[in-house]
Design an enzyme around this catalytic site. Structure first.
Site, PDB file in Angstrom:
ATOM      1  N   HIS A 147      -7.775  41.073  21.401  1.00 51.44           N
ATOM      2  CA  HIS A 147      -7.294  41.480  20.067  1.00 51.44           C
ATOM      3  C   HIS A 147      -5.997  40.784  19.661  1.00 51.44           C
ATOM      4  O   HIS A 147      -5.566  40.915  18.518  1.00 51.44           O
ATOM      5  CB  HIS A 147      -7.060  42.999  20.004  1.00 51.44           C
ATOM      6  CG  HIS A 147      -8.308  43.817  20.117  1.00 51.44           C
ATOM      7  ND1 HIS A 147      -9.397  43.623  19.287  1.00 51.44           N
ATOM      8  CD2 HIS A 147      -8.646  44.826  20.966  1.00 51.44           C
ATOM      9  CE1 HIS A 147     -10.357  44.492  19.618  1.00 51.44           C
ATOM     10  NE2 HIS A 147      -9.928  45.225  20.637  1.00 51.44           N
TER      11      HIS A 147
ATOM     12  N   ASP B 289     -17.498  42.954  24.785  1.00 49.50           N
ATOM     13  CA  ASP B 289     -16.704  44.170  24.593  1.00 49.50           C
ATOM     14  C   ASP B 289     -17.209  44.878  23.331  1.00 49.50           C
ATOM     15  O   ASP B 289     -17.654  44.226  22.388  1.00 49.50           O
ATOM     16  CB  ASP B 289     -15.226  43.789  24.430  1.00 49.50           C
ATOM     17  CG  ASP B 289     -14.291  44.992  24.436  1.00 49.50           C
ATOM     18  OD1 ASP B 289     -13.687  45.259  25.482  1.00 49.50           O
ATOM     19  OD2 ASP B 289     -14.168  45.656  23.372  1.00 49.50           O
TER      20      ASP B 289
ATOM     21  N   HIS C 298     -15.621  46.265  21.054  1.00 46.37           N
ATOM     22  CA  HIS C 298     -14.784  45.948  19.890  1.00 46.37           C
ATOM     23  C   HIS C 298     -14.871  44.451  19.580  1.00 46.37           C
ATOM     24  O   HIS C 298     -14.973  43.635  20.502  1.00 46.37           O
ATOM     25  CB  HIS C 298     -13.322  46.328  20.160  1.00 46.37           C
ATOM     26  CG  HIS C 298     -13.137  47.773  20.512  1.00 46.37           C
ATOM     27  ND1 HIS C 298     -13.088  48.216  21.824  1.00 46.37           N
ATOM     28  CD2 HIS C 298     -13.017  48.870  19.730  1.00 46.37           C
ATOM     29  CE1 HIS C 298     -12.936  49.541  21.827  1.00 46.37           C
ATOM     30  NE2 HIS C 298     -12.887  49.963  20.570  1.00 46.37           N
TER      31      HIS C 298
ATOM     32  N   ASP D   3     -16.682  48.726  27.516  1.00 52.50           N
ATOM     33  CA  ASP D   3     -16.574  49.925  26.679  1.00 52.50           C
ATOM     34  C   ASP D   3     -17.765  50.128  25.745  1.00 52.50           C
ATOM     35  O   ASP D   3     -17.770  51.065  24.950  1.00 52.50           O
ATOM     36  CB  ASP D   3     -15.250  49.936  25.891  1.00 52.50           C
ATOM     37  CG  ASP D   3     -14.885  48.584  25.303  1.00 52.50           C
ATOM     38  OD1 ASP D   3     -15.718  47.659  25.357  1.00 52.50           O
ATOM     39  OD2 ASP D   3     -13.750  48.451  24.797  1.00 52.50           O
TER      40      ASP D   3
HETATM   41 ZN   LIG Z   1     -12.901  47.134  23.613  1.00 57.11          ZN
END
Ligand SMILES: [Zn+2]
Length: 317
Positions: A125, A162, A164, A246
């Site tokens: 991120h 992931d 996200h 996740d």
């Molecule tokens: Zn994540």
């Protein structure tokens, strides 16, 4: 030659506030799982700190200096709503990026068949000059740039599974024609990016948003029909992976529903395609995963596949 595992005690010295999901216990849980006898053959290595020059391929110097000097003597300072730094954070961030770089070197130098980095904080991120989403430095993008700039590769790929979207990796590699970036992620979800129309300056980015509730039965065909063909078409000389766990059904931060066996399946497919197109060169870097049991089991299943496939490969060479 076997699978290399990069770790460092600095990952345990980046201590987040009580109740924060991205915590020291994540690494402890993984280390416990990887201490089982079946992992004895792992080539355990200490992650070196990233050189400043390597960071500067992705982040401006003012940003690196800000992260280096942000921590107060005691306690934390928040760089964004959920990204904190304290006295151990800069070193942990340097080792997380440095481990990914060293893993690339180990695989390119044939010191390891493939490599897994169990380090934190995560990185996908972190944008050029913005810490966010628990991330300080974009380790995977930094490692990709290292492979291109310092090691002379002409094409690399990053696969990010992931849950996200890897907005940071996308930002850092947006202009990089030699780096293909492919991401599967839940949408809608933090950070809100990763729409299909985001394709990169050279059309080299492929975003595959998936609805909440996506389970293995729904996920695998997407991986088979979109991710793997795009990887084969890109013909990278090295595959880097943002390995976040996740998307597991048990994860508290998202609503996808993969199981531990799905992460083993992902590892099999990635090892297969790496074997076909880039001599098995595969470097996986830990990103998210916040249910400790699911995280530890999933990493163990994933790494076990990397070890087995690396061994088979060596048997064939
Ligand atoms: Zn994540």
């Amino acid at each position: 030659m076997t699978t290399a595992l990069f770790t460092h005690p600095a990952s345990l010295e980046h201590v987040t506030p009580e109740g924060h999901p991205e915590r020291v216990d994540r690494i402890l849980a993984i280390e416990r799982a990887l201490s089982a006898p079946e992992f004895d053959a792992l080539d355990r290595r200490s992650a070196p700190p990233a050189a400043r020059a390597a960071l500067l391929r992705c982040h401006p110097p003012e940003y690196v200096d800000r992260v280096a000097s942000a921590a107060p003597e005691e306690g934390w300072v928040a760089l964004d709503g959920d990204t904190h730094v304290m006295s151990g954070s800069y070193e942990a961030g340097l080792r997380a990026a440095g481990g990914a770089i060293a893993a690339v070197d180990a695989v390119l130098d044939k010191d390891a068949t493939n490599a897994f980095c169990a380090l934190r904080p995560p990185g996908h991120h972190a944008e050029r000059a913005t810490a966010m989403g628990f991330c300080l430095f974009g380790a995977v993008a930094i490692a990709a740039k290292h492979a291109l700039e310092a090691r002379g590769l002409s094409r690399v790929a990053v696969v990010d599974f992931d849950v996200h979207h890897g907005n940071g990796t996308q930002d850092l590699l947006w202009e990089e024609a030699r780096a293909t970036f492919i991401s599967t992620h839940q949408s809608p979800l933090y950070p809100g990016t990763g729409m299909r129309k985001e394709r990169g300056a050279h059309g080299q980015i492929l975003n595959l948003p998936l609805p909440p509730g996506t389970d293995g039965t729904a996920y695998r065909p997407v991986f088979e029909t979109r991710v793997l063909p795009a990887l084969r078409q890109a013909r990278p000389e090295l595959i880097l992976v943002s390995a976040g766990f996740d998307a597991h059904a048990a994860d508290p931060l998202a609503q996808m529903a993969l199981g531990t066996e799905d992460f083993a399946w992902i590892a099999e497919r990635l090892c297969d395609v790496a074997g076909d197109i880039c001599a098995g060169r595969l470097v996986s870097v830990l990103e998210g995963g916040y249910d400790l049991t699911a995280l530890a089991e999933s990493v163990a299943a994933y790494v076990a596949v990397m070890m087995a496939r690396g061994q088979e490969r060596q048997g064939n060479d």
